[in-house]
Structure formats: structure tokens, C-alpha cells
Scaffold this motif. Structure first.
Motif, PDB file in Angstrom:
ATOM      1  N   GLU A 196       0.861  -1.149   0.000  1.00 27.81           N
ATOM      2  CA  GLU A 196       0.000   0.000   0.000  1.00 27.81           C
ATOM      3  C   GLU A 196       0.907   1.211   0.000  1.00 27.81           C
ATOM      4  O   GLU A 196       1.741   1.363   0.897  1.00 27.81           O
ATOM      5  CB  GLU A 196      -0.817  -0.015   1.291  1.00 27.81           C
ATOM      6  CG  GLU A 196      -2.281   0.176   1.071  1.00 27.81           C
ATOM      7  CD  GLU A 196      -3.023   0.253   2.383  1.00 27.81           C
ATOM      8  OE1 GLU A 196      -3.546  -0.775   2.800  1.00 27.81           O
ATOM      9  OE2 GLU A 196      -3.055   1.341   2.964  1.00 27.81           O
ATOM     10  N   PHE A 197       0.781   2.072  -0.998  1.00 24.44           N
ATOM     11  CA  PHE A 197       1.652   3.240  -1.087  1.00 24.44           C
ATOM     12  C   PHE A 197       0.892   4.494  -0.740  1.00 24.44           C
ATOM     13  O   PHE A 197      -0.252   4.661  -1.147  1.00 24.44           O
ATOM     14  CB  PHE A 197       2.184   3.372  -2.519  1.00 24.44           C
ATOM     15  CG  PHE A 197       3.594   2.883  -2.652  1.00 24.44           C
ATOM     16  CD1 PHE A 197       4.633   3.604  -2.075  1.00 24.44           C
ATOM     17  CD2 PHE A 197       3.883   1.712  -3.340  1.00 24.44           C
ATOM     18  CE1 PHE A 197       5.932   3.156  -2.190  1.00 24.44           C
ATOM     19  CE2 PHE A 197       5.176   1.261  -3.459  1.00 24.44           C
ATOM     20  CZ  PHE A 197       6.219   1.984  -2.883  1.00 24.44           C
ATOM     21  N   ALA A 198       1.557   5.362  -0.039  1.00 25.83           N
ATOM     22  CA  ALA A 198       0.951   6.663   0.195  1.00 25.83           C
ATOM     23  C   ALA A 198       1.377   7.594  -0.931  1.00 25.83           C
ATOM     24  O   ALA A 198       2.527   7.578  -1.354  1.00 25.83           O
ATOM     25  CB  ALA A 198       1.417   7.217   1.532  1.00 25.83           C
TER      26      ALA A 198
ATOM     27  N   PHE B  38      -3.984   6.447  -0.363  1.00 22.97           N
ATOM     28  CA  PHE B  38      -3.191   5.215  -0.298  1.00 22.97           C
ATOM     29  C   PHE B  38      -3.610   4.311  -1.440  1.00 22.97           C
ATOM     30  O   PHE B  38      -4.758   3.906  -1.509  1.00 22.97           O
ATOM     31  CB  PHE B  38      -3.411   4.508   1.045  1.00 22.97           C
ATOM     32  CG  PHE B  38      -3.058   5.388   2.203  1.00 22.97           C
ATOM     33  CD1 PHE B  38      -1.739   5.559   2.572  1.00 22.97           C
ATOM     34  CD2 PHE B  38      -4.045   6.067   2.904  1.00 22.97           C
ATOM     35  CE1 PHE B  38      -1.412   6.375   3.629  1.00 22.97           C
ATOM     36  CE2 PHE B  38      -3.720   6.902   3.956  1.00 22.97           C
ATOM     37  CZ  PHE B  38      -2.397   7.056   4.328  1.00 22.97           C
ATOM     38  N   THR B  39      -2.671   4.025  -2.289  1.00 26.34           N
ATOM     39  CA  THR B  39      -3.017   3.116  -3.373  1.00 26.34           C
ATOM     40  C   THR B  39      -2.944   1.706  -2.816  1.00 26.34           C
ATOM     41  O   THR B  39      -1.938   1.289  -2.271  1.00 26.34           O
ATOM     42  CB  THR B  39      -2.040   3.261  -4.539  1.00 26.34           C
ATOM     43  OG1 THR B  39      -0.741   2.922  -4.068  1.00 26.34           O
ATOM     44  CG2 THR B  39      -2.015   4.668  -5.059  1.00 26.34           C
TER      45      THR B  39
ATOM     46  N   PHE C  97       4.056   5.741 -17.918  1.00 23.63           N
ATOM     47  CA  PHE C  97       2.883   6.592 -17.703  1.00 23.63           C
ATOM     48  C   PHE C  97       2.156   6.091 -16.484  1.00 23.63           C
ATOM     49  O   PHE C  97       1.721   4.946 -16.438  1.00 23.63           O
ATOM     50  CB  PHE C  97       1.937   6.530 -18.914  1.00 23.63           C
ATOM     51  CG  PHE C  97       2.490   7.217 -20.144  1.00 23.63           C
ATOM     52  CD1 PHE C  97       3.549   8.113 -20.052  1.00 23.63           C
ATOM     53  CD2 PHE C  97       1.934   6.970 -21.389  1.00 23.63           C
ATOM     54  CE1 PHE C  97       4.050   8.745 -21.174  1.00 23.63           C
ATOM     55  CE2 PHE C  97       2.416   7.597 -22.524  1.00 23.63           C
ATOM     56  CZ  PHE C  97       3.488   8.480 -22.414  1.00 23.63           C
ATOM     57  N   TYR C  98       2.029   6.968 -15.499  1.00 32.01           N
ATOM     58  CA  TYR C  98       1.416   6.569 -14.240  1.00 32.01           C
ATOM     59  C   TYR C  98       0.059   7.247 -14.111  1.00 32.01           C
ATOM     60  O   TYR C  98      -0.057   8.452 -14.253  1.00 32.01           O
ATOM     61  CB  TYR C  98       2.337   6.972 -13.093  1.00 32.01           C
ATOM     62  CG  TYR C  98       1.883   6.528 -11.718  1.00 32.01           C
ATOM     63  CD1 TYR C  98       1.891   5.179 -11.370  1.00 32.01           C
ATOM     64  CD2 TYR C  98       1.469   7.460 -10.777  1.00 32.01           C
ATOM     65  CE1 TYR C  98       1.494   4.770 -10.120  1.00 32.01           C
ATOM     66  CE2 TYR C  98       1.063   7.058  -9.520  1.00 32.01           C
ATOM     67  CZ  TYR C  98       1.077   5.705  -9.181  1.00 32.01           C
ATOM     68  OH  TYR C  98       0.679   5.311  -7.941  1.00 32.01           O
ATOM     69  N   TYR C  99      -0.952   6.436 -13.861  1.00 27.81           N
ATOM     70  CA  TYR C  99      -2.297   6.994 -13.733  1.00 27.81           C
ATOM     71  C   TYR C  99      -2.874   6.613 -12.376  1.00 27.81           C
ATOM     72  O   TYR C  99      -2.713   5.494 -11.906  1.00 27.81           O
ATOM     73  CB  TYR C  99      -3.231   6.441 -14.811  1.00 27.81           C
ATOM     74  CG  TYR C  99      -2.784   6.743 -16.208  1.00 27.81           C
ATOM     75  CD1 TYR C  99      -3.155   7.942 -16.825  1.00 27.81           C
ATOM     76  CD2 TYR C  99      -2.006   5.835 -16.919  1.00 27.81           C
ATOM     77  CE1 TYR C  99      -2.743   8.223 -18.119  1.00 27.81           C
ATOM     78  CE2 TYR C  99      -1.590   6.108 -18.204  1.00 27.81           C
ATOM     79  CZ  TYR C  99      -1.965   7.305 -18.801  1.00 27.81           C
ATOM     80  OH  TYR C  99      -1.560   7.588 -20.078  1.00 27.81           O
ATOM     81  N   LEU C 100      -3.569   7.571 -11.761  1.00 29.15           N
ATOM     82  CA  LEU C 100      -4.243   7.292 -10.494  1.00 29.15           C
ATOM     83  C   LEU C 100      -5.743   7.278 -10.739  1.00 29.15           C
ATOM     84  O   LEU C 100      -6.249   7.961 -11.630  1.00 29.15           O
ATOM     85  CB  LEU C 100      -3.934   8.383  -9.471  1.00 29.15           C
ATOM     86  CG  LEU C 100      -2.627   8.243  -8.697  1.00 29.15           C
ATOM     87  CD1 LEU C 100      -2.388   9.503  -7.880  1.00 29.15           C
ATOM     88  CD2 LEU C 100      -2.670   7.032  -7.785  1.00 29.15           C
TER      89      LEU C 100
END
Ligand SMILES: Nc1ncnc2c1ncn2[C@@H]1O[C@H](COP(=O)(O)OP(=O)(O)OP(=O)(O)O)[C@@H](O)[C@H]1O
Ligand SMILES: [Mg+2]
Lengths: 789, 232
Positions: A99-101, A110-111, A142-145
Motif C-alpha cells: 500500500e503506497f501513500a 493510499f493506493t 505513464f502513471y495513472y491514479l
């Protein structure tokens, strides 16, 4: 003619309001249950179905001697792509376990489920970020949230431009670019809340790194069995070429397989099909309830047939054809079923939130592309035929000569049918009640049985740092223990919440065996309150414990057949472990699986990273401990940051029971529904039967029968029917519940009690229902009844 | 109009066979009013049901004008019945869910008479039956005599060639019974053929001819002199 028939129908329904209401009401309740189940079924079986490549996407997986996995090494994907023309696309993905903040000045998210994905896989699965899917250049990422995260991080953002976001802790942040937001499809096997799209992942990694999911898309019409065997042959050759199989070693220890996308959600080859079984069981239940309601309908319609007999006779005398009458009755029943369908939608809408919570889904009825639009008319026709065909045939088949004589009784003709329908209904009710009682006792057993360890007041703190070396964890441990109220703390590779750990071959006492390995730190057993059987637990006082000491559980000792285990050596992973202690078996995996033979060690070269921090807290100081930990966490565990996040281990362990609790709720609902419907049916039916016997009752009373004798007279036949229902369904219920109980290794014995109780419940309900109905007839003045004739 | 020859009807139940009709020969002329009498169980209703095509005999012949009816299939029987016959029963057999008007209208609907015409015909007959102010009532709201008049009206509204009546006055007192008999006579005078089963010699005296049955046989026939003279 239609108008007149309609009038007759409506006036009839109105005259028998009570029975009509029961008929339509019972059917609509059952139909509501069925609609929910059907929606759930449709939802569960259509993951990714909107994907245009749905039928052509396959997962590449591998089979080991005792398990299957979808994790594959990256070079395999490349080799497949190059070798086979029928494979039009190959894409890899890799989940991140952490889990990343991610934070900005405006907020923190938090992903929970990050995916690394190749551009080709994204294309295959129709993964389209807002603003479209772009192909990265070279090694670009390419990073997408997910959209809600982006809105938290950038509440004022209106454009689609990339942003810089920080990850990790504020003390030691990393930063990266977010290209944009994405709305993940919740109805897909590929689920994530953050995704990195690149051209290639795992580029430099060899066959020794099986950490990737490989998806392939084949040309339509490809013969999958052939392709599967070709891929396996390729895989074996590649293994040999890359030195993964040594000379003389059995080449087919691991084989490759293909698994279609459409099976991934419910019954993947690598995984279990429990959800699939639950779905099938649920569908059967829903169907059974619907059929019962239809039976009710049929029964009541036939019971009322006498009332319509004269109408049939007169119409036939006037020249009506049988088919006209059949059609008339079918249409009448269709109208009732139609009303029931409308009502059932309302009922389903009311129950839906509960249902969604129970099954962790988000179904809605009122949406345009809902399959219900075409399913409902089919169901309507179906139930009309099931419920209405027989009554329509019976009614339209009356012979006018017999009917018009004046004292016509239908009951004899349909006696057996009506009674067996009633018995069927009660049998199903008995099965559900018995099943519910046995499920309850097993769940009670599971909740009250000693599981061999104590997950209560144990916190699991989320953490992204590996603490494989006890010395690395020591300072953190020291700081945690300083918090007043903390009793013990440890770190391990997995939690005892049913999670799967790895297993490896170990030798002791001349025996080779596969043991589950659990990589622990000091105080693991103390934190979880696991009982020592002999020897001692790990301790920092013994220098060797961090190198080559091991603790076995009873199952492992038994597996090796060790007489006097303490001090003996277990060899595995190129290490000679000395057994320092034996613990009692504990149910880390719940009640369905037997306790696995396991080895606990601090050092395990073949093990996994230790990331699961567990803290045992004093019951009365929980709130204070949580507050202190939260305040101090950034000093305790720098990398993980400012965000102290925790779960209670007992809740996590409790999730092992979730499936059974679902089942319990479903059975509870099913038992209630079938009883309700059966009782409704019985209520109306008893009324009808009593009415038909009013003259008989009057004559008997005039001849001197008392009320009790009359009640007995009316109840007897129903009593026998319910007893027969019980006798039929007991063995069935026994077989079914036994089958279910056999899915548990630790289970209750089936006693006679649930059967007796369900017998009592059904008999009692029957007597109460019939007696209530009979009261009016019994209390009536017999003279009136006879005059009426 | 009707010629019946050697009609036989046997009821088979589990235990016994009952020969309800045992070689009946009968002729009914157009415009005649025939009564059938005899002891209970002698086969009167059975005969009437066979004549009304509601029941099938084992053997014999049944000619209506020149058509042999016993060889017709179910559908043809239904069609024939609705075009040519009307029925009156002892126990009225009105449909409880329909009003007086709707009950009378029903046979017209099965004969596919257009709505406007139906209304005219029903109102006409309601007028004749003297039940005008009852046309919106349901059967339960009528006296027995009124119900039977509605039943007669229903039998007549299609202007059938033949009316079959099974004890039409059986459930009525003598006053109401007489009203119904007078209706039948009026009808007969307009040319409709009537066959009526009765136990009452009073009722039988309204007819032209009385046929006596016993054990499924015709045992005697009597021309009703009084009635014929009255007519002259
Ligand atoms: N459905 C049936 N099954 C068996 N036997 C029957 C059936 N209907 C009538 N019968 C028998 O056939 C015989 C003639 O019956 P039917 O009804 O024609 O008599 P009926 O002359 O009309 O008598 P009633 O004057 O009492 O009405 C009787 O013996 C009767 O028992
Ligand atoms: Mg009779």
C-alpha cells in the motif's frame, strides 16, 4: 369477448381478494429473490464480457506438482510472441503487494492495488485513461491514479496535464509524475487503483523470476488445446536452453497451461472455484424458491377451480372451444404474474442494499443496459406457464355435463396432485430449516472453538519495509515496546489469517517432506499467544536462533515421525536447522483446511520478505496505544511515514468465516421465504378446504361432534402431509448438510436435534395455520350452513 | 326436424355399467313442443344431453334436419351447437361474475355478433322477459324465478332452432314456474322447437306431445289433446 373475460377475471380476483393477494404476494416475494440472484449471477458471470476480445484472451499459467499458479517468468511471454502467429498480442502485468501513500499539499491517498502493465496488455483489456490510452516512448512510464484519488490530491484540477506527486513518507519522500486519472472498470478481472503503463516490464529478468501475469490474445478460431501444448513444449525447451532444468532432472515438473479469460473470475485453474460453487448453489436456491411459489400458485388456482367450473360449463354449452378457455385462463394468470413481476421489482429494490452489502457487490436495477430488460419477459412467460399451464388445462378440460349438474366437486380429480405439491413445498422448507440449523451450529462451533492462538487485541500495522534481519527490526521493536500498553510485537512474512505462505522440501529423520515455512522474528509466538508443547521459543539470548534454529508444529513432527524432536536437525534450503521447540498446532487457516506441517524460523534464505508487523496490546489501553502509535509512527518506522494504518487481526481472521456467514444469511433468507410461501399457501388452501367441508362440519356438529373433534378432523390430513414432507426431506437434508460439513476439516457432528426441531416447527406452524382458518367454520351455527345449501 | 334411431348410451364406472339409454327412437317435428317424462334415473337428462351434443352416445343415429350429428368432431359439434341450440337448466347456471345483461350477451359473443347488434338483441329480450330494471344486477341479487327468466333469455337470444330445457321449473315455486312455462309457450308459438324434461304433469300439459321413458326406453307417447285443441 376479451372484455367480458377480463370482467369475469377481475371480478373473480376481487371476490377472492385474500387468495389473490396471497397468490400474487407470495409469487412476487419469490420472484424478487430470484431477480436478485439472477442479477448477481449475470454480474458474476460477465466480468470483462464487454471486452471485444473477451473470447480470445487467455492467461498463461504454470502447473507444479501440487499447485497451479498464474505467475510466469517474463521471457516466456516474449518467446510466445515470437513463436506463434496465432497469438496476436501478448501483455504482462505485475501487481504490487504494498500500500503506497501518495500525497500533495492538498491531500493524501493510499493506493491499495497498484498494477504495472504493458501497453499491449492495456490495449488488450481496453484500459483507457481519461484523455485516451497513449503508447509510451522507449522506457517511459505513464502513471495513472484512479479518478477519486486524483480529486483528493488535486481538488482544483480542471485540465488533463501531468502532475508531480510525492510517494512514501514525508520524511523520506520520492516523487514521480502522474500522467492523469483513470476510471477503473469495477466489472473487470483487472482491478487496480493506480496503474503504470510501460512498453515492457521485467525486461532483463530471466526464467528465475516468475513474478508476472502473462495474457495472450489469440486469433478468433484458434484451437486452444493445440496452442496450449505448443506453448508447453516451447516452455520446456526454453527452460532447458536457459539452464533451468539440470541434466537428468524430470523435465515436466512444471508445465504451462492456458486458462480462458471468462473463467478467471469464478473458476480460474490457478485458484479455487468456491465462488463458483456458491454462485451455483445460490442460483439453485433462487430457482427452487421461484418454483415453490409457482407451485403455490398452481395449487391455489386448482383449489379454486370449482368456483370457475360453472363458468367453463356454461361457456362450453354456448359453443366456446377448449383452446379459447385455456387461453383465457392463461391470460388471467399472466396478468397476475405480471402484477407480481412489477411488485417483485419494488421488493427487489428494497432488499438490494442489504444484498449488495452481503455479497460485496454494487448491483442496480434501474439502468439502461441491464440484462433484466430481456430476462424479465422470459421469466414472466416461464412462470406463467409453470404456474398456469396445469390449472388452465384442468379448468378448460371440465366436461359441461358433469359441471352443470350442480353439485360438482373438483377435489377428487386433483387430490393427489394438490397434496403432493403441498408436500413438496414443505419438504423444501424442512430442508432449508434443517440446513440453517446445522449451518448455525457449525458457525457457532467455529466462533467458540479454541483456535490455538489469540488474534484478539493484535494490531497489524501496514508497512512497506522488509525486516528480514532481526537487527533491522530491533530498533523499531524497541520503540514500539516503549509505548505503555504494548505487550509484545513481532514481524513475519505472513499473518495467521488464512494467507498462503510458501512451502519447501525439508528432510529430517531420514524422511523428506514438504513443509509450509513461516519466517518470523522474536516474540512471534508470544504476540499471538501460541502454546509451546516442548523445548523453548526463540530468544535473542541464543545467538544461533537468528541463524539456524527452527520451531516445528505438531503436524510437522508427526510428518517426520520424530520421537524426540528437540535438538534434532531439519535440513532445507541448504541450511541445517536445529529444532529448539515444538508448538501446538493452531488453526491459522480457519476450519476448512487441516493444520499444515509447518516450520518457523528467523532465518530462511528461501523465504519471503518479512513485512507484517503485529503488536499485541493490553485490552484496556487499546485507545491510548493507538493514539500514541499514530503520533509516533513517523519516528518508529520512517519509510512508512506519517500514516499509521492498522487493522485488527481478529477481524482479518474473522474474514475467513465471511463465506460461511454469507451462506448463513442466504439460508436464513431462503428458509424464511420458503416457510412464508408455504404457510401463505397453506393458509389459503386450508381456507378453501374448510369452506368445502362446511356442510360436512355442520352435519357432524348436529350429530354431536365437539369443536376439538372438528379441529382434529380438519388438521389430520395436513398433519400427515407435513409429516410425510419431513420424512422425505430428512435424508435429503442429511446428505446435503453432510456434504457441506465435509468441506470443513474441523466440524460439528450432525445430531438428530436439527431434524426434530424443523419437524416441530413445520408441524406447529401447520396446526396453527389450519386451526386459525378452521375456527370460523367450526364456530359457525350449523343451521346456517345447511340452510345455505 | 330431429330423427333419433337406436340411440344407446352406457355409463361405465369401476364397478358397474349403467345403460342410461337403451335403443331410443324418437322424432321431433319442426315447431313442436315435446315433453319428456319418466321416473328418476330413467335417462331423461342423458337423452337431452345427447340431443344437445354435450354427451356422446355409444351407438345410434341422430339427424338434425338432414345432418347426421354423431359423426361430427368436437369443434364441429361446438359450432353446430352454438348456431342452432339453446339450453335451460334446472339450476339456472348463470355465471356469477357477470351481470344479467352480460350473461345474456355471452352466447351472442360466441356467435360473433357485432357489439351494436348484441346490445339491441339483449335489450329486446330483456324487455320481453320483464327484467328491464334488473339488467345491471348480478345473479345472486335475483330471485330464483328471475334467474331462470334470465337463463331462458340467454337460451333465446341467439334465436336458436331448438331449445332444450332440463326441468326448467324444478327449483321454482308454482307461480314462478308458470311464468317460465308461459315464456316457453310464447317462444314455441313463434316457431321454435322445444324439448323439455319435466317431472310435473302440469308443466307437461303445456306441450304438444309427452314422451314417457323408463329404463332408457320410450315406453309410451301421448298427443296432448287439450293443448292441440286449445291451439285450434
Ligand atoms: N356420469 C355418470 N356416470 C355413471 N352413471 C351415470 C352418470 N350420469 C348418469 N348416470 C346414470 O344414468 C342413468 C340415467 O341418468 P339421468 O341423469 O339421465 O337420469 P334422469 O332421468 O335425468 O333422472 P332425474 O329425473 O333424477 O334427473 C342413471 O341410472 C344414472 O345413475
Ligand atoms: Mg335429470
Amino acid at each position: 369477448m376479451f372484455k367480458l373475460n377480463l370482467k369475469i377475471a377481475l371480478r373473480n380476483l376481487w371476490k377472492n381478494k385474500g387468495i389473490t393477494a396471497i397468490n400474487v404476494g407470495g409469487l412476487s416475494i419469490a420472484l424478487a429473490a430470484f431477480i436478485l440472484v439472477m442479477m448477481y449471477f449475470t454480474y458474476e458471470t460477465s466480468f470483462d464480457k464487454k471486452n471485444p476480445n473477451y473470447d480470445n484472451i487467455y492467461v498463461v499459467g504454470r502447473t507444479f506438482p501440487d499447485f497451479k499458479t498464474n505467475f510466469t517468468p517474463p521471457p516466456l511471454a516474449k518467446a510466445i510472441k515470437e513463436a506463434f502467429a496465432e497469438v496476436v498480442a501478448v501483455g504482462k502485468m505485475k501487481p504490487s503487494g504494498f500500500e503506497f501513500a501518495a500525497f500533495t499539499d492538498q491531500g493524501t491517498v493510499f493506493t491499495k492495488k497498484q498494477l504495472f502493465m504493458e501497453y499491449e496488455a492495456a490495449k488488450m483489456f481496453n484500459i483507457i485513461p481519461e484523455g485516451g490510452l497513449e503508447k509510451p516512448n522507449g522506457t517511459e512510464t505513464f502513471y495513472y491514479l484512479s479518478k477519486p484519488y486524483m480529486q483528493t490530491l488535486y481538488p482544483n484540477k480542471t485540465d488533463n496535464k501531468p502532475e508531480i506527486v510525492s510517494f512514501g513518507s514525508k520524511a523520506e519522500p520520492m516523487s514521480g509524475q502522474v500522467k492523469g486519472s483513470i476510471v477503473p472498470n469495477p466489472h473487470s478481472n483487472i482491478s487496480f487503483d493506480a496503474v503504470s503503463i510501460v512498453n515492457e516490464i521485467g525486461a532483463g529478468e530471466s526464467y528465475g523470476y516468475p513474478n508476472y501475469y502473462t495474457y495472450i490474445q489469440v486469433k478468433p478460431g484458434t484451437d486452444i488445446a493445440t496452442l496450449e501444448s505448443k506453448i508447453n513444449t516451447l516452455y520446456q525447451a526454453e527452460l532447458k536452453k536457459n539452464g533451468m532444468i539440470e541434466e537428468g532432472e524430470n523435465a515436466t515438473v512444471t508445465t504451462a497451461f492456458l486458462d480462458p479469460l471468462k473463467n478467471q473470475h469464478l473458476r480460474p485453474k490457478a485458484g479455487n472455484d468456491a465462488n463458483y460453487k456458491v454462485l451455483i448453489a445460490l442460483s439453485l436456491l433462487g430457482f427452487a424458491i421461484l418454483i415453490i411459489a409457482c407451485i403455490n400458485f398452481t395449487n391455489l388456482s386448482i383449489a379454486q377451480a370449482t368456483k370457475r367450473a360453472k363458468e367453463v360449463g356454461v361457456k362450453k354449452v354456448m359453443g366456446a372451444f377448449r383452446y379459447q378457455l385455456t387461453a383465457q385462463f392463461l391470460i388471467e394468470i399472466l396478468v397476475q404474474c405480471f402484477i407480481a413481476t412489477l411488485l417483485s421489482l419494488v421488493i427487489a429494490e428494497i432488499i438490494l442494499p442489504q444484498f449488495n452489502r452481503l455479497f460485496l457487490v454494487d448491483l442496480t436495477i434501474w439502468q439502461i443496459d441491464n440484462d433484466l430488460i430481456w430476462q424479465l419477459p422470459i421469466i414472466l412467460v416461464f412462470i406463467t406457464l409453470i404456474a398456469g399451464y396445469y390449472p388452465a388445462m384442468v379448468l378448460s378440460g371440465f366436461k359441461p355435463v358433469a359441471v352443470l349438474k350442480g353439485n360438482f366437486q373438483t377435489s377428487r380429480q386433483t387430490y393427489w396432485l394438490r397434496n403432493s405439491l403441498l408436500v413438496t413445498q414443505f419438504s423444501v422448507a424442512v430442508i432449508f430449516i434443517t440446513g440453517l440449523l446445522i449451518i448455525n451450529s457449525q458457525l457457532k462451533y467455529m466462533r467458540t472453538q479454541d483456535v490455538g492462538f489469540n488474534p484478539n487485541q493484535v494490531l497489524r500495522v501496514k508497512n512497506i519495509v522488509y525486516f528480514n534481519d532481526p537487527e533491522k527490526f530491533a530498533p523499531i521493536k524497541e520503540k514500539i515496546l516503549k509505548v505503555p500498553g504494548v505487550k509484545a510485537t513481532t514481524v513475519a512474512n505472513i499473518l495467521p489469517d488464512g494467507s498462503e505462505t510458501g512451502s519447501n522440501g525439508y528432510t529430517a529423520n531420514g524422511t523428506q517432506a514438504s513443509l509450509d515455512f513461516i519466517d518470523v522474528d522474536y516474540d512471534y509466538f508470544e504476540t499471538l499467544d501460541i502454546k509451546l508443547k516442548e523445548g523453548r521459543l526463540f530468544s535473542a539470548e541464543f545467538k544461533g536462533d537468528a541463524q539456524n534454529a527452527a520451531i516445528l508444529n505438531e503436524a510437522a513432527v508427526a510428518r517426520f515421525g520424530l520421537k524426540d524432536p528437540i535438538g534434532k536437525v531439519v535440513r532445507g534450503c541448504n541450511t541445517d536447522y536445529t529444532i529448539v521447540g515444538v508448538i501446538k498446532d493452531f488453526k491459522a487457516n480457519g476450519f476448512e483446511k487441516a493444520v499444515e506441517p509447518s516450520i518457523y524460523s528467523i532465518n530462511n534464505p528461501c523465504g519471503n520478505g518479512k513485512t507484517e508487523i503485529m503488536i499485541k496490546v493490553d485490552e484496556n489501553q487499546m485507545a491510548a496505544v493507538l493514539a500514541t502509535l499514530k503520533a509516533n509512527w513517523k519516528d518508529i518506522n520512517k519509510r512508512d511515514g506519517d500514516n499509521f494504518r492498522y487493522e485488527f487481526l481478529d477481524e482479518m481472521y474473522g474474514k475467513l468465516f465471511k463465506k460461511q456467514e454469507q451462506l448463513q444469511s442466504v439460508f436464513f433468507a431462503a428458509a424464511m421465504l420458503t416457510i412464508l410461501i408455504a404457510i401463505l399457501g397453506l393458509f389459503a388452501f386450508a381456507k378453501y378446504i374448510t369452506n368445502g367441508r362446511i356442510k360436512e362440519i355442520a352435519v357432524r356438529k348436529i350429530l354431536g361432534a365437539n369443536d376439538l373433534q372438528i379441529f382434529k378432523l380438519l388438521n389430520t390430513s395436513f398433519f400427515y402431509m407435513v409429516m410425510i414432507a419431513n420424512i422425505i426431506s430428512w435424508p435429503l437434508a442429511y446428505i446435503l448438510t453432510k456434504k457441506w460439513l465435509e468441506t470443513f476439516v474441523y466440524r460439528v457432528d450432525i445430531s438428530a436435534l436439527p431434524f426434530i426441531i424443523s419437524g416441530l416447527i413445520t408441524v406447529l406452524l401447520t396446526i396453527v395455520t389450519v386451526t386459525l382458518q378452521a375456527r370460523a367454520a367450526v364456530k359457525a351455527n350449523p343451521v346456517n350452513a345447511l340452510k345455505y345449501e | 326436424m330431429i330423427t333419433i334411431e337406436n340411440l344407446e348410451k352406457v355409463y361405465k364406472t369401476e364397478e358397474i355399467e349403467t345403460t342410461a339409454l337403451n335403443g331410443i327412437n324418437l322424432h321431433v317435428a319442426t315447431g313442436e313442443f315435446v315433453s319428456i317424462m319418466g321416473p328418476s334415473g330413467c335417462g331423461k337428462s342423458t337423452l337431452l344431453n345427447v340431443m344437445g351434443l354435450l354427451d356422446k352416445p355409444e351407438s345410434g343415429s341422430y339427424k338434425f334436419i338432414d345432418t347426421e350429428l354423431l359423426t361430427l368432431n368436437d369443434r364441429e359439434r361446438s359450432n353446430f351447437r352454438k348456431r342452432n341450440m339453446g339450453f335451460v337448466f334446472q339450476n339456472f347456471n348463470l355465471i356469477d361474475e357477470l351481470t344479467v345483461f352480460e350473461n345474456i350477451e355471452l352466447p351472442l359473443i360466441y356467435n360473433k355478433v357485432p357489439a351494436g347488434e348484441r346490445k339491441k338483441l339483449v335489450n329486446e329480450i330483456i324487455g320481453r322477459m320483464n327484467i328491464v330494471n334488473r339488467s345491471g344486477h348480478f345473479p345472486q341479487q335475483l330471485s330464483g324465478g328471475q334467474q331462470q327468466r334470465v337463463a331462458v333469455a340467454r337460451a333465446l337470444v341467439t334465436k336458436p332452432k331448438l331449445v332444450l330445457a332440463d326441468e326448467p321449473t324444478g327449483n321454482l315455486d308454482s307461480t314462478h314456474g308458470n311464468e317460465v312455462m308461459e315464456l316457453l309457450c310464447e317462444l314455441n308459438e313463434t316457431g321454435t322447437t322445444i324439448v323439455m324434461v319435466t317431472h310435473s304433469s302440469h308443466d307437461a300439459s303445456f306441450s304438444n306431445r309427452i314422451i314417457n321413458l323408463k329404463d332408457g326406453h320410450v315406453i309410451s307417447e301421448k298427443i296432448n289433446k287439450g293443448k292441440t285443441e286449445e291451439l285450434i
